[in-house]
Design an enzyme around this catalytic site. Sequence first.
Site, PDB file in Angstrom:
ATOM      1  CB  SER A 163     -36.048   7.997  14.284  1.00 52.63           C
ATOM      2  OG  SER A 163     -35.143   7.429  15.200  1.00 52.63           O
ATOM      3  CG  HIS A 179     -32.998  11.295  14.547  1.00 53.79           C
ATOM      4  ND1 HIS A 179     -32.528  12.487  15.058  1.00 53.79           N
ATOM      5  CD2 HIS A 179     -33.254  10.504  15.611  1.00 53.79           C
ATOM      6  CE1 HIS A 179     -32.505  12.420  16.384  1.00 53.79           C
ATOM      7  NE2 HIS A 179     -32.932  11.216  16.748  1.00 53.79           N
ATOM      8  CG  HIS A 231     -30.497  11.961  19.708  1.00 59.17           C
ATOM      9  ND1 HIS A 231     -31.822  11.642  19.935  1.00 59.17           N
ATOM     10  CD2 HIS A 231     -30.043  12.478  20.882  1.00 59.17           C
ATOM     11  CE1 HIS A 231     -32.142  11.939  21.182  1.00 59.17           C
ATOM     12  NE2 HIS A 231     -31.073  12.429  21.782  1.00 59.17           N
ATOM     13  CG  MET A 266     -30.090   9.576  23.485  1.00 57.33           C
ATOM     14  SD  MET A 266     -31.535   8.646  23.053  1.00 57.33           S
ATOM     15  CE  MET A 266     -31.147   8.396  21.350  1.00 57.33           C
ATOM     16  N   GLY A 288     -34.433   6.683  24.820  1.00 59.82           N
ATOM     17  CA  GLY A 288     -33.982   5.294  24.916  1.00 59.82           C
ATOM     18  C   GLY A 288     -34.797   4.321  24.076  1.00 59.82           C
ATOM     19  N   GLY A 293     -38.150   3.828  21.096  1.00 63.38           N
ATOM     20  CA  GLY A 293     -39.172   4.350  20.200  1.00 63.38           C
ATOM     21  C   GLY A 293     -40.550   3.884  20.645  1.00 63.38           C
ATOM     22  CG  ASP A 306     -36.138  12.211  18.870  1.00 60.17           C
ATOM     23  OD1 ASP A 306     -36.924  11.370  18.395  1.00 60.17           O
ATOM     24  OD2 ASP A 306     -34.942  11.970  19.137  1.00 60.17           O
ATOM     25  N   GLY A 309     -42.635  10.246  19.792  1.00 59.51           N
ATOM     26  CA  GLY A 309     -44.096  10.239  19.714  1.00 59.51           C
ATOM     27  C   GLY A 309     -44.665  11.204  18.688  1.00 59.51           C
TER      28      GLY A 309
HETATM   29  C1  DX5 Z   1     -35.843   7.785  21.378  1.00 58.95           C
HETATM   30  C2  DX5 Z   1     -35.188   8.301  20.129  1.00 58.95           C
HETATM   31  C3  DX5 Z   1     -36.117   8.612  19.026  1.00 58.95           C
HETATM   32  C4  DX5 Z   1     -37.000   7.468  18.587  1.00 58.95           C
HETATM   33  C5  DX5 Z   1     -38.324   8.080  18.289  1.00 58.95           C
HETATM   34  O1  DX5 Z   1     -34.957   7.830  22.437  1.00 58.95           O
HETATM   35  O2  DX5 Z   1     -34.430   9.484  20.397  1.00 58.95           O
HETATM   36  O3  DX5 Z   1     -35.435   9.180  17.897  1.00 58.95           O
HETATM   37  O4  DX5 Z   1     -36.528   6.781  17.468  1.00 58.95           O
HETATM   38  O5  DX5 Z   1     -39.230   7.073  18.025  1.00 58.95           O
HETATM   39  P1  DX5 Z   1     -40.794   7.331  17.917  1.00 58.95           P
HETATM   40  O6  DX5 Z   1     -40.986   8.327  16.808  1.00 58.95           O
HETATM   41  O7  DX5 Z   1     -41.327   5.985  17.615  1.00 58.95           O
HETATM   42  O8  DX5 Z   1     -41.253   7.874  19.239  1.00 58.95           O
HETATM   43 ZN    ZN Z   2     -33.455  10.577  18.685  1.00 57.07          ZN
END
Ligand code: DX5
Ligand code: ZN
Length: 233
Positions: A11, A36, A69, A71, A145, A147, A179, A181
Amino acid sequence: MNDRILQILPSLLAADFGHLAEACRLAEASGADALHLDLMDGHFVPNISFGPDMVAMARRNCGLRLNVHLMVTHPDRYADRVIAAGADTVLFHVEVDRPINALLEAIRAAGVRPGLTLNPATPATAVFPYLARCGQVLCMTVEPGYGGQPFMESVLPKITEIRREADRIGNLGLSILVDGGVTLRTAPRCTAAGADALVAGSALYGAPDMAPAIRDMRAVAALRVTSAGTGRP
Ligand code: DX5
Ligand code: ZN
């Protein structure tokens, strides 16, 4: 158990924003199956990340499939733009108050794979009416929202419910992504539940070297994949 192939998607949200072109090339050189990209509008989610121009930047800088993706509250305003910028898959949230079937069909008509995303609290049944039109379903295992948040184990049964329903209606090519964690610890749980594609930000861009991080994730999770798919992220 059969031949579904596990897909790993770094991502870009977790990359160093000072070196995004390099981050796209790194994912490709490290053996990722797709990239992603998280577009945020500061309304559907509290954060703002980047827009369609980032998809174009990724398209210019790598040959990976681009998994976008959205959002955003109004995905119908952005789908065309991310498709024009080079998206291969466009995912939007089932929680939005927009005509979902029409947008899935418009994305497919543009030659791009359509998909739906569910927030952690949204039940599996929310996507069932649309499942036949989806090429992918993405289950958020963190609140969308940001990571770097901890994985929500409570979402795992939902993955199994969606896989079961997809099999029941004959959408055997459906790809189910997880997606949020995703790490070496949580990845095997996802594939055991029925996912065949893993999005990982911090675990891959935060690793000292992405190639072995992807290899390790495949090694711990791939053997647990349990049903057939297209192998297309
Ligand atoms: C969060 C995003 C994810 C994010 C995941 O809203 O949709 O794609 O980048 O990040 P990690 O893998 O660090 O949880
Ligand atoms: Zn995502």
